[in-house]
Write a protein that holds these residues in place. Structure first.
Motif, PDB file in Angstrom:
ATOM      1  N   ARG A 139       0.822  -1.220   0.000  1.00  0.00           N
ATOM      2  CA  ARG A 139       0.000   0.000   0.000  1.00  0.00           C
ATOM      3  C   ARG A 139       0.851   1.264   0.000  1.00  0.00           C
ATOM      4  NH1 ARG A 139      -4.108  -1.657   4.877  1.00  0.00           N
ATOM      5  NH2 ARG A 139      -5.079  -3.439   3.883  1.00  0.00           N
ATOM      6  N   GLU A 140       2.033   1.166   0.615  1.00  0.00           N
ATOM      7  CA  GLU A 140       2.860   2.370   0.762  1.00  0.00           C
ATOM      8  C   GLU A 140       3.384   2.868  -0.580  1.00  0.00           C
ATOM      9  OE1 GLU A 140       3.618  -0.646   1.621  1.00  0.00           O
ATOM     10  OE2 GLU A 140       5.576  -1.086   0.769  1.00  0.00           O
ATOM     11  N   THR A 142       1.826   3.591  -3.047  1.00  0.00           N
ATOM     12  CA  THR A 142       0.896   4.532  -3.673  1.00  0.00           C
ATOM     13  C   THR A 142       1.192   5.973  -3.267  1.00  0.00           C
ATOM     14  OG1 THR A 142      -0.602   4.288  -1.799  1.00  0.00           O
ATOM     15  CG2 THR A 142      -0.974   2.828  -3.691  1.00  0.00           C
ATOM     16  N   ARG A 146       4.727  15.597  -3.240  1.00  0.00           N
ATOM     17  CA  ARG A 146       4.045  16.752  -3.857  1.00  0.00           C
ATOM     18  C   ARG A 146       4.828  18.020  -3.551  1.00  0.00           C
ATOM     19  NH1 ARG A 146      -0.453  14.379  -1.634  1.00  0.00           N
ATOM     20  NH2 ARG A 146      -1.951  13.661  -3.186  1.00  0.00           N
ATOM     21  N   ASP A 170      -3.714  14.631   9.676  1.00  0.00           N
ATOM     22  CA  ASP A 170      -3.644  13.971   8.371  1.00  0.00           C
ATOM     23  C   ASP A 170      -3.460  12.471   8.611  1.00  0.00           C
ATOM     24  OD1 ASP A 170      -3.584  13.660   5.685  1.00  0.00           O
ATOM     25  OD2 ASP A 170      -1.686  14.705   5.339  1.00  0.00           O
ATOM     26  N   CYS A 173      -0.886  10.015   6.262  1.00  0.00           N
ATOM     27  CA  CYS A 173      -0.325  11.235   5.651  1.00  0.00           C
ATOM     28  C   CYS A 173       0.716  10.957   4.579  1.00  0.00           C
ATOM     29  CB  CYS A 173       0.282  12.120   6.741  1.00  0.00           C
ATOM     30  SG  CYS A 173       1.672  11.327   7.606  1.00  0.00           S
ATOM     31  N   GLY A 174       1.036   9.682   4.335  1.00  0.00           N
ATOM     32  CA  GLY A 174       2.043   9.367   3.315  1.00  0.00           C
ATOM     33  C   GLY A 174       3.376  10.008   3.660  1.00  0.00           C
ATOM     34  N   PRO A 194       0.907   4.507   8.738  1.00  0.00           N
ATOM     35  CA  PRO A 194       1.423   3.225   9.220  1.00  0.00           C
ATOM     36  C   PRO A 194       2.756   2.852   8.582  1.00  0.00           C
ATOM     37  CG  PRO A 194      -0.477   2.882   7.775  1.00  0.00           C
ATOM     38  CD  PRO A 194      -0.374   4.349   8.033  1.00  0.00           C
ATOM     39  N   ASN A 195       3.029   3.376   7.397  1.00  0.00           N
ATOM     40  CA  ASN A 195       4.273   3.019   6.717  1.00  0.00           C
ATOM     41  C   ASN A 195       5.340   4.105   6.784  1.00  0.00           C
ATOM     42  OD1 ASN A 195       3.422   0.394   5.567  1.00  0.00           O
ATOM     43  ND2 ASN A 195       1.859   1.689   4.631  1.00  0.00           N
ATOM     44  N   PHE A 196       4.929   5.363   6.638  1.00  0.00           N
ATOM     45  CA  PHE A 196       5.924   6.436   6.571  1.00  0.00           C
ATOM     46  C   PHE A 196       6.154   7.137   7.908  1.00  0.00           C
ATOM     47  CE2 PHE A 196       4.467   5.882   2.264  1.00  0.00           C
ATOM     48  CZ  PHE A 196       5.659   5.866   1.567  1.00  0.00           C
ATOM     49  N   PHE A 212      -6.944   9.875   0.073  1.00  0.00           N
ATOM     50  CA  PHE A 212      -6.506   8.786  -0.824  1.00  0.00           C
ATOM     51  C   PHE A 212      -5.979   7.585  -0.046  1.00  0.00           C
ATOM     52  CE2 PHE A 212      -5.621  12.928  -2.957  1.00  0.00           C
ATOM     53  CZ  PHE A 212      -6.726  12.902  -3.796  1.00  0.00           C
ATOM     54  N   VAL A 213      -6.611   7.310   1.080  1.00  0.00           N
ATOM     55  CA  VAL A 213      -6.212   6.180   1.924  1.00  0.00           C
ATOM     56  C   VAL A 213      -7.170   5.000   1.725  1.00  0.00           C
ATOM     57  CG1 VAL A 213      -6.002   5.399   4.333  1.00  0.00           C
ATOM     58  CG2 VAL A 213      -5.066   7.618   3.672  1.00  0.00           C
ATOM     59  N   ILE A 217      -6.918   0.420   0.436  1.00  0.00           N
ATOM     60  CA  ILE A 217      -7.209  -0.703   1.341  1.00  0.00           C
ATOM     61  C   ILE A 217      -8.109  -1.680   0.594  1.00  0.00           C
ATOM     62  CG2 ILE A 217      -8.303  -1.341   3.539  1.00  0.00           C
ATOM     63  CD1 ILE A 217      -7.458   1.411   4.602  1.00  0.00           C
ATOM     64  N   THR A 226     -11.464   1.562   9.040  1.00  0.00           N
ATOM     65  CA  THR A 226     -10.514   2.684   8.966  1.00  0.00           C
ATOM     66  C   THR A 226     -11.274   4.013   8.968  1.00  0.00           C
ATOM     67  OG1 THR A 226      -8.943   1.294   7.802  1.00  0.00           O
ATOM     68  CG2 THR A 226      -8.622   3.664   7.592  1.00  0.00           C
TER      69      THR A 226
HETATM   70  C1  LIG Z   1      -2.079   7.191  -1.856  1.00  0.00           C
HETATM   71  S1  LIG Z   1      -1.231   7.383  -0.332  1.00  0.00           S
HETATM   72  C2  LIG Z   1      -1.898   8.928   0.219  1.00  0.00           C
HETATM   73  C3  LIG Z   1      -0.982   9.647   1.159  1.00  0.00           C
HETATM   74  C4  LIG Z   1      -1.407  11.063   1.569  1.00  0.00           C
HETATM   75  N1  LIG Z   1      -2.662  11.065   2.294  1.00  0.00           N
HETATM   76  C5  LIG Z   1      -1.473  11.956   0.364  1.00  0.00           C
HETATM   77  O1  LIG Z   1      -2.572  12.396   0.001  1.00  0.00           O
HETATM   78  O2  LIG Z   1      -0.422  12.176  -0.220  1.00  0.00           O
HETATM   79  C6  LIG Z   1      -2.002   6.192   0.722  1.00  0.00           C
HETATM   80  C7  LIG Z   1      -1.391   6.141   2.092  1.00  0.00           C
HETATM   81  O3  LIG Z   1      -2.234   5.375   2.949  1.00  0.00           O
HETATM   82  C8  LIG Z   1      -1.420   4.739   3.881  1.00  0.00           C
HETATM   83  N2  LIG Z   1      -2.189   3.624   4.464  1.00  0.00           N
HETATM   84  C9  LIG Z   1      -2.281   2.357   4.053  1.00  0.00           C
HETATM   85  N3  LIG Z   1      -3.083   1.640   4.841  1.00  0.00           N
HETATM   86  C10 LIG Z   1      -3.530   2.490   5.789  1.00  0.00           C
HETATM   87  C11 LIG Z   1      -4.397   2.355   6.918  1.00  0.00           C
HETATM   88  N4  LIG Z   1      -4.970   1.194   7.219  1.00  0.00           N
HETATM   89  N5  LIG Z   1      -4.617   3.442   7.695  1.00  0.00           N
HETATM   90  C12 LIG Z   1      -4.032   4.633   7.383  1.00  0.00           C
HETATM   91  N6  LIG Z   1      -3.211   4.809   6.331  1.00  0.00           N
HETATM   92  C13 LIG Z   1      -2.964   3.761   5.556  1.00  0.00           C
HETATM   93  C14 LIG Z   1      -0.212   4.293   3.066  1.00  0.00           C
HETATM   94  O4  LIG Z   1       0.917   4.059   3.886  1.00  0.00           O
HETATM   95  C15 LIG Z   1      -0.018   5.490   2.142  1.00  0.00           C
HETATM   96  O5  LIG Z   1       0.911   6.396   2.652  1.00  0.00           O
END
Ligand SMILES: C[S@@+](CC[C@H](N)C(=O)[O-])C[C@H]1O[C@@H](n2cnc3c(N)ncnc32)[C@H](O)[C@@H]1O
Length: 241
Positions: A139-140, A142, A146, A170, A173-174, A194-196, A212-213, A217, A226
């Motif tokens: 998932r990370e 994605t 920016r 946030d 927050c990626g 969870p990843n960053f 975009f979270v 999933i 979530t």
């Molecule tokens: C497409 S990115 C969006 C990041 C940021 N919100 C942005 O708009 O740039 C999706 C993010 O969701 C996070 N993510 C994945 N599973 C998640 C979960 N269960 N809860 C919260 N975040 C999650 C990922 O690590 C990733 O950083």
């Protein structure tokens, strides 16, 4: 409860445990399999104390059919980030009516058979369709970098949902670019991912951004959990994109 646990620990020094049970006349310390590695952790060892404080230790670790734990999310601290994924497993089993026959669900063999009847199987920490291989979704991958604000963050400002005296959380927050840009522009913002940013703050704020979270999933139950978890931090509003 804390006192009962402290007494039990003192009476069984060195006993490793991760779940404690206490009632007025009985206390138990229980060691289950690692919650993060097993969807329904098996009980490995327990020590129980009767009203006189006499300990009795049981080793389940070599049993073919040990007792198992359900609803493990209910035993975590309320802000534990694993709750949505764990609760999603419970919801899936509940939707299929698997918890109705409480007499059958308590041991691994029965539970595995009930899951199989429902077309499911356990794969480590996951509950998957019987004929499906469990997929590891990265998932990370994605998350993008920016230069400016994301569309949801900038729309929240444009339409007055996010105001200068608001604080923003946030959630997911990626790489944290929205948080950094908002802060650079005088807003109060913090993030968790969870990843960053797994050590990021998770606490209530006026506005929560779930940007975009949900779309990364793959499991519908986890998506719903979530949403619930993120909504729980929003005191004024939440943007979901
Ligand atoms: C497409 S990115 C969006 C990041 C940021 N919100 C942005 O708009 O740039 C999706 C993010 O969701 C996070 N993510 C994945 N599973 C998640 C979960 N269960 N809860 C919260 N975040 C999650 C990922 O690590 C990733 O950083």
């Amino acid at each position: 409860m804390r006192q009962a646990v402290a007494r039990a620990e003192a009476a069984a020094p060195g006993f490793e445990w991760n779940v404690a049970k206490a009632s007025p006349d009985r206390q138990s310390l229980l060691l289950y399999e690692d919650f993060s590695k097993s969807a329904f952790p098996a009980l490995l060892r327990s020590v129980s104390f009767d009203a006189d404080g006499v300990p009795s230790i049981i080793d389940y670790s070599r049993r073919d059919n040990p007792p198992i734990l359900h609803r493990k999310e209910t035993l975590l601290a309320p802000d534990d980030p694993r709750i949505p994924a764990f609760a999603a497993i419970t919801r899936r089993a509940e939707d299929l009516g698997l918890f109705k026959d409480t007499k059958r669900i308590g041991t691994r063999a029965n539970w595995t058979a009930m899951l199989a009847e429902a077309g499911l199987r356990v794969d480590g920490p996951r509950l998957v369709a019987a004929g499906e291989a469990a997929v590891d979704v990265a998932r990370e991958k994605t998350a993008i970098s920016r230069n400016g604000l994301s569309q949801p963050a900038s729309l929240m400002i444009r339409y007055g949902m996010l105001q200068p005296d608001h604080e923003l959380f946030d959630y997911g927050c990626g790489r944290g670019d929205d948080v950094a840009t908002l802060r650079a522009n005088g807003y109060s913002a913090f993030g968790w991912d969870p990843n960053f940013l797994p050590g990021g703050e998770r606490r209530p704020a006026d506005i929560v951004n779930l940007g975009f979270v949900i779309n990364v999933i793959e499991d519908p139950h986890e998506r719903e959990e979530t949403l619930r978890a993120a909504w729980g931090y929003a005191s004024r509003g939440m943007a979901v994109s």
